[in-house]
Design an enzyme around this catalytic site. Structure first.
Site, mmCIF file in Angstrom:
data_model
loop_
_atom_site.group_PDB
_atom_site.id
_atom_site.type_symbol
_atom_site.label_atom_id
_atom_site.label_comp_id
_atom_site.label_asym_id
_atom_site.label_seq_id
_atom_site.Cartn_x
_atom_site.Cartn_y
_atom_site.Cartn_z
ATOM 1 N N CYS A 62 -7.897 -2.119 1.443
ATOM 2 C CA CYS A 62 -6.604 -1.699 0.914
ATOM 3 C C CYS A 62 -6.120 -0.424 1.592
ATOM 4 O O CYS A 62 -6.849 0.573 1.623
ATOM 5 C CB CYS A 62 -6.721 -1.482 -0.592
ATOM 6 S SG CYS A 62 -5.314 -0.657 -1.351
ATOM 7 N N TRP A 95 -10.341 -6.415 -8.801
ATOM 8 C CA TRP A 95 -11.256 -6.243 -7.683
ATOM 9 C C TRP A 95 -12.683 -6.396 -8.215
ATOM 10 O O TRP A 95 -12.983 -6.011 -9.347
ATOM 11 C CB TRP A 95 -11.099 -4.870 -7.061
ATOM 12 C CG TRP A 95 -9.773 -4.627 -6.406
ATOM 13 C CD1 TRP A 95 -8.617 -4.242 -7.016
ATOM 14 C CD2 TRP A 95 -9.468 -4.763 -5.018
ATOM 15 N NE1 TRP A 95 -7.601 -4.115 -6.083
ATOM 16 C CE2 TRP A 95 -8.089 -4.433 -4.844
ATOM 17 C CE3 TRP A 95 -10.215 -5.116 -3.891
ATOM 18 C CZ2 TRP A 95 -7.471 -4.452 -3.608
ATOM 19 C CZ3 TRP A 95 -9.601 -5.134 -2.642
ATOM 20 C CH2 TRP A 95 -8.242 -4.810 -2.518
ATOM 21 N N THR A 129 -5.699 -1.673 -9.924
ATOM 22 C CA THR A 129 -5.512 -1.273 -8.536
ATOM 23 C C THR A 129 -6.595 -0.305 -8.058
ATOM 24 O O THR A 129 -7.257 0.366 -8.848
ATOM 25 C CB THR A 129 -4.136 -0.604 -8.358
ATOM 26 O OG1 THR A 129 -4.084 0.597 -9.144
ATOM 27 C CG2 THR A 129 -3.014 -1.538 -8.793
ATOM 28 N N VAL A 130 -6.741 -0.262 -6.743
ATOM 29 C CA VAL A 130 -7.537 0.762 -6.063
ATOM 30 C C VAL A 130 -6.591 1.567 -5.183
ATOM 31 O O VAL A 130 -5.569 1.035 -4.720
ATOM 32 C CB VAL A 130 -8.666 0.134 -5.220
ATOM 33 C CG1 VAL A 130 -9.721 -0.493 -6.091
ATOM 34 C CG2 VAL A 130 -8.125 -0.902 -4.219
ATOM 35 N N TYR A 193 5.370 -4.299 3.418
ATOM 36 C CA TYR A 193 5.264 -5.182 2.255
ATOM 37 C C TYR A 193 6.623 -5.778 1.891
ATOM 38 O O TYR A 193 6.708 -6.935 1.460
ATOM 39 C CB TYR A 193 4.689 -4.429 1.054
ATOM 40 C CG TYR A 193 3.207 -4.185 1.156
ATOM 41 C CD1 TYR A 193 2.293 -5.072 0.597
ATOM 42 C CD2 TYR A 193 2.704 -3.075 1.833
ATOM 43 C CE1 TYR A 193 0.930 -4.857 0.698
ATOM 44 C CE2 TYR A 193 1.353 -2.849 1.943
ATOM 45 C CZ TYR A 193 0.460 -3.742 1.373
ATOM 46 O OH TYR A 193 -0.883 -3.534 1.477
#
Length: 323
Positions: A62, A95, A129-130, A193
């Site tokens: 990521c 994740w 999220t990370v 993105y």
């Protein structure tokens, strides 16, 4: 983000719509002695800086997490904040720690990062999220607000920086750097993105034009300076690098950012190689994980799940000529 059933991978493209990133994160801050910081959100829960208390969970795949790993390396915080590393792929739920023995993070003892979020917020409604920072003793997530995580690693953990750590946020450049960071984020980091997740031709065309306008601006800006802010490395460079590192391997084809490759922009390509060859940067890049993440997780863009073999990573070690 469009819905999917619990065990499916998520979908990212909404037909007829432009991509709009959800920037609502857990806004808590980790500050020296739990003090109120000078910059950024302050009406939040403040946690004290304390070596050995927190674990940074960040996947190499990521780009947003990658920047936190780089900043941790540059500042010498490896023995102060531990690092947990999920694998490159995930489903809609979370994740996962499939790189670790038994599929569990060896410190937190969890299989999914989702468990740390739910431990603190049982009904957490947003994406898992990370990067995320987790308190080791309780297993609860502290924050996943990625822009402020790295900002605070520099400003709030200074007592634990290694000798000779770079000044990633020079005070005299703060105003200009904030403007540069904003443009890099909106037009480049998030711009790729907007191209890849565009739900209409019109949205894609607009995103494509904005992206390459910004890349041309960066090519010109870096023609007479080694780094984005001048002669010294700053966090602005970290933030740009993680997108450049993924450009030819992923964004050029997978996200249709194909006016040209990074290797065809001589200034940006030299700059990117310069950073890659700087200690703290290149060792955080794993092209196999990067490609697996994008080409496997984004099933609505790449339904076959086929991962491309190229490009060859050795090109990143070619002389950059920017010393």
């Amino acid at each position: 983000m469009a819905e999917a059933t619990q065990d499916q991978t998520p979908t990212y493209v909404e037909k007829g719509k432009a991509f709009d990133r959800d920037m609502n994160y857990i806004p808590d801050r980790i500050t020296k002695d739990g003090r109120t910081p000078e910059h950024g959100p302050t009406d939040v829960q403040l946690w004290p800086v304390e070596p050995g208390r927190y674990r940074l969970v960040a996947a190499k795949a990521c780009p947003w997490a990658n920047r936190s790993i780089i900043v941790r390396n540059l500042l010498g915080l490896e023995d102060v904040i531990s690092l947990g590393m999920p694998g490159p792929t995930h489903d809609r739920r979370s994740w996962t720690f499939d790189l670790d023995p038994g599929g569990r993070d060896p410190v937190l003892g969890i299989e999914r990062l989702q468990e740390a979020y739910f431990k603190r917020f049982p009904d957490y409604p947003r994406g898992i999220t990370v990067p995320a920072i987790v308190e080791e003793s309780t297993g609860q997530v502290v924050t996943n607000d990625f822009p402020w995580i790295t900002h605070d690693l520099f400003h709030e953990w200074r007592d634990f920086h290694k000798e000779g750590a770079p000044d990633l946020w020079p005070a005299h450049l703060r105003e200009e750097m904030d403007a540069v960071n904003k443009r890099v984020f909106t037009e480049v980091n998030n711009g790729v993105y907007r191209c890849g997740f565009a739900g209409s031709q019109e949205a894609y065309d607009a995103a494509y034009d904005r992206l390459f306008t910004a890349l041309d601006w960066l090519e010109e800006r870096l023609a007479d300076r080694r780094y984005l802010m001048g002669d010294a490395l700053t966090e602005a460079d970290v933030r740009l690098f993680t997108t450049l590192a993924r450009f030819d391997a992923v964004y050029h084809g997978h996200f249709k950012c194909n006016r040209n490759k990074l290797t065809e922009m001589p200034v940006l390509w030299g700059y990117a190689r310069d950073l890659y060859q700087t200690p703290g940067f290149g060792e955080t890049i794993d092209f196999d994980r990067i490609k697996a993440h994008y080409y496997v997780v984004h099933t609505d863009i790449n339904p076959s799940g086929i991962i491309p073999k190229g490009p060859e990573p050795e090109v990143w070690l070619q002389p950059h000529g920017r010393g």
